[in-house]
Enzyme design. Structure first.
Site, mmCIF file in Angstrom:
data_model
loop_
_atom_site.group_PDB
_atom_site.id
_atom_site.type_symbol
_atom_site.label_atom_id
_atom_site.label_comp_id
_atom_site.label_asym_id
_atom_site.label_seq_id
_atom_site.Cartn_x
_atom_site.Cartn_y
_atom_site.Cartn_z
ATOM 1 N N LYS A 11 0.720 -1.210 0.005
ATOM 2 C CA LYS A 11 0.060 0.094 -0.124
ATOM 3 C C LYS A 11 0.847 1.307 0.085
ATOM 4 C CE LYS A 11 -3.863 -2.269 2.251
ATOM 5 N NZ LYS A 11 -4.881 -2.095 3.248
ATOM 6 N N TYR A 51 -12.318 -2.114 -3.621
ATOM 7 C CA TYR A 51 -12.766 -2.464 -2.202
ATOM 8 C C TYR A 51 -14.570 -2.146 -2.138
ATOM 9 C CZ TYR A 51 -8.317 -2.212 0.118
ATOM 10 O OH TYR A 51 -7.063 -2.656 0.491
ATOM 11 N N PHE A 59 -15.596 3.370 7.230
ATOM 12 C CA PHE A 59 -14.070 3.639 6.634
ATOM 13 C C PHE A 59 -13.930 3.835 5.151
ATOM 14 C CE2 PHE A 59 -14.045 -0.767 7.834
ATOM 15 C CZ PHE A 59 -13.699 -1.141 6.598
ATOM 16 N N ARG A 87 -1.799 -14.483 4.612
ATOM 17 C CA ARG A 87 -2.488 -13.711 5.661
ATOM 18 C C ARG A 87 -1.632 -13.631 6.855
ATOM 19 N NH1 ARG A 87 -6.858 -10.180 4.484
ATOM 20 N NH2 ARG A 87 -7.109 -10.373 6.547
ATOM 21 N N THR A 93 -4.974 -7.019 10.796
ATOM 22 C CA THR A 93 -5.682 -5.724 10.303
ATOM 23 C C THR A 93 -5.026 -4.477 10.910
ATOM 24 O OG1 THR A 93 -7.575 -6.930 9.371
ATOM 25 C CG2 THR A 93 -7.559 -4.461 9.337
ATOM 26 N N ASN A 114 -2.031 0.320 6.751
ATOM 27 C CA ASN A 114 -1.431 -0.919 7.274
ATOM 28 C C ASN A 114 -0.711 -1.672 6.306
ATOM 29 O OD1 ASN A 114 -3.455 -1.958 5.763
ATOM 30 N ND2 ASN A 114 -4.645 -2.884 7.261
ATOM 31 N N HIS A 117 -2.143 -5.601 1.602
ATOM 32 C CA HIS A 117 -3.411 -6.232 1.594
ATOM 33 C C HIS A 117 -3.171 -7.675 0.938
ATOM 34 C CE1 HIS A 117 -7.326 -7.011 -0.180
ATOM 35 N NE2 HIS A 117 -6.797 -7.726 -1.303
ATOM 36 N N GLU A 128 -9.448 -10.944 -7.458
ATOM 37 C CA GLU A 128 -8.761 -9.529 -7.300
ATOM 38 C C GLU A 128 -7.735 -9.791 -8.265
ATOM 39 O OE1 GLU A 128 -9.727 -9.006 -2.504
ATOM 40 O OE2 GLU A 128 -7.902 -9.774 -2.926
HETATM 41 P P1 DAT Z 1 -7.610 -6.901 5.944
HETATM 42 O O1 DAT Z 1 -6.932 -5.859 5.096
HETATM 43 O O2 DAT Z 1 -6.758 -7.341 7.064
HETATM 44 O O3 DAT Z 1 -8.275 -8.084 5.138
HETATM 45 P P2 DAT Z 1 -10.470 -5.746 5.948
HETATM 46 O O4 DAT Z 1 -10.740 -6.639 4.616
HETATM 47 O O5 DAT Z 1 -11.464 -5.893 7.489
HETATM 48 O O6 DAT Z 1 -8.964 -6.195 6.485
HETATM 49 O O7 DAT Z 1 -10.410 -4.190 5.649
HETATM 50 C C1 DAT Z 1 -9.836 -3.866 4.438
HETATM 51 C C2 DAT Z 1 -8.955 -2.494 4.871
HETATM 52 O O8 DAT Z 1 -9.770 -1.433 5.348
HETATM 53 C C3 DAT Z 1 -7.963 -2.549 5.777
HETATM 54 O O9 DAT Z 1 -6.785 -3.256 5.356
HETATM 55 C C4 DAT Z 1 -8.033 -1.200 6.215
HETATM 56 C C5 DAT Z 1 -9.246 -0.676 6.256
HETATM 57 N N1 DAT Z 1 -9.879 -0.802 7.539
HETATM 58 C C6 DAT Z 1 -10.368 -1.839 8.198
HETATM 59 N N2 DAT Z 1 -11.023 -1.474 9.331
HETATM 60 C C7 DAT Z 1 -10.903 0.015 9.421
HETATM 61 C C8 DAT Z 1 -11.266 0.738 10.590
HETATM 62 N N3 DAT Z 1 -11.800 0.087 11.506
HETATM 63 N N4 DAT Z 1 -10.734 2.016 10.345
HETATM 64 C C9 DAT Z 1 -10.090 2.257 9.234
HETATM 65 N N5 DAT Z 1 -9.700 1.578 8.345
HETATM 66 C C10 DAT Z 1 -10.068 0.274 8.413
HETATM 67 MG MG MG Z 2 -9.796 -7.792 3.446
#
Ligand code: DAT
Ligand code: MG
Length: 140
Positions: A11, A51, A59, A87, A93, A114, A117, A128
């Site tokens: 990212k 997304y 978010f 993962r 996350t 973070n 992805h 994807e």
């Molecule tokens: P991951 O990337 O671990 O699969 P996810 O699919 O739940 O996590 O969320 C996608 C992305 O969205 C994540 O990498 C960062 C952002 N995100 C998730 N939860 C968030 C939050 N509570 N506040 C801000 N950004 C968030």
């Molecule tokens: Mg995810």
């Protein structure tokens, strides 16, 4: 377990800090092979499409803004159990919850920024990969 492919993204927070090599090394050290890779500065629209599954989340705007704020590196990773393995190497996350030695523990600055992805299941991995790569760009 058969050889599997997953989709990975480095990212903008990580490309900005010149961490592409360090992150890729962690993936390779875990036994994953980079079989496709390119640097893209995605548009806001591309981020929203990628997304789309999160579009009702609070978010979503922040996420799409961040993902289109700088370059990312999109990759296809191949290996035994690649989806789960990626993962595991990524970590949780929220970097505050991520295990020692994981990419997010080491490099991520917040739950939003973070660093990486990774696909979460075979169906999303296939989707994807198709979103970012044509068949001829993936060279196993
Ligand atoms: P991951 O990337 O671990 O699969 P996810 O699919 O739940 O996590 O969320 C996608 C992305 O969205 C994540 O990498 C960062 C952002 N995100 C998730 N939860 C968030 C939050 N509570 N506040 C801000 N950004 C968030
Ligand atoms: Mg995810």
């Amino acid at each position: 377990m058969a050889i599997e492919r997953t989709f990975s993204m480095i990212k903008p927070d990580a490309t900005k800090r010149n961490l592409t090599g360090a992150i890729t090394k962690k993936l390779e050290d875990a036994g994953l092979r980079v079989v496709a890779s390119k640097r893209v500065w995605m548009s806001r629209r591309q981020a929203e499409g990628f997304y789309a599954v999160h579009k009702e989340r609070p978010f979503f705007d922040e996420l799409c803004e961040f993902m289109s704020s700088g370059p990312t590196v999109v990759q296809v990773l191949e290996g035994e159990n690649a989806i789960l393995k990626n993962r595991e190497v990524m970590g949780a996350t929220n970097p505050a919850d991520a295990a020692e030695g994981t990419i997010r523990k080491e490099f991520a600055t917040s739950i939003g920024e973070n660093s990486v992805h990774g696909s979460d299941a075979p169906e999303t991995a296939a989707e994807e990969i198709r979103y970012w790569f044509s068949d001829t760009e993936v060279v196993g």
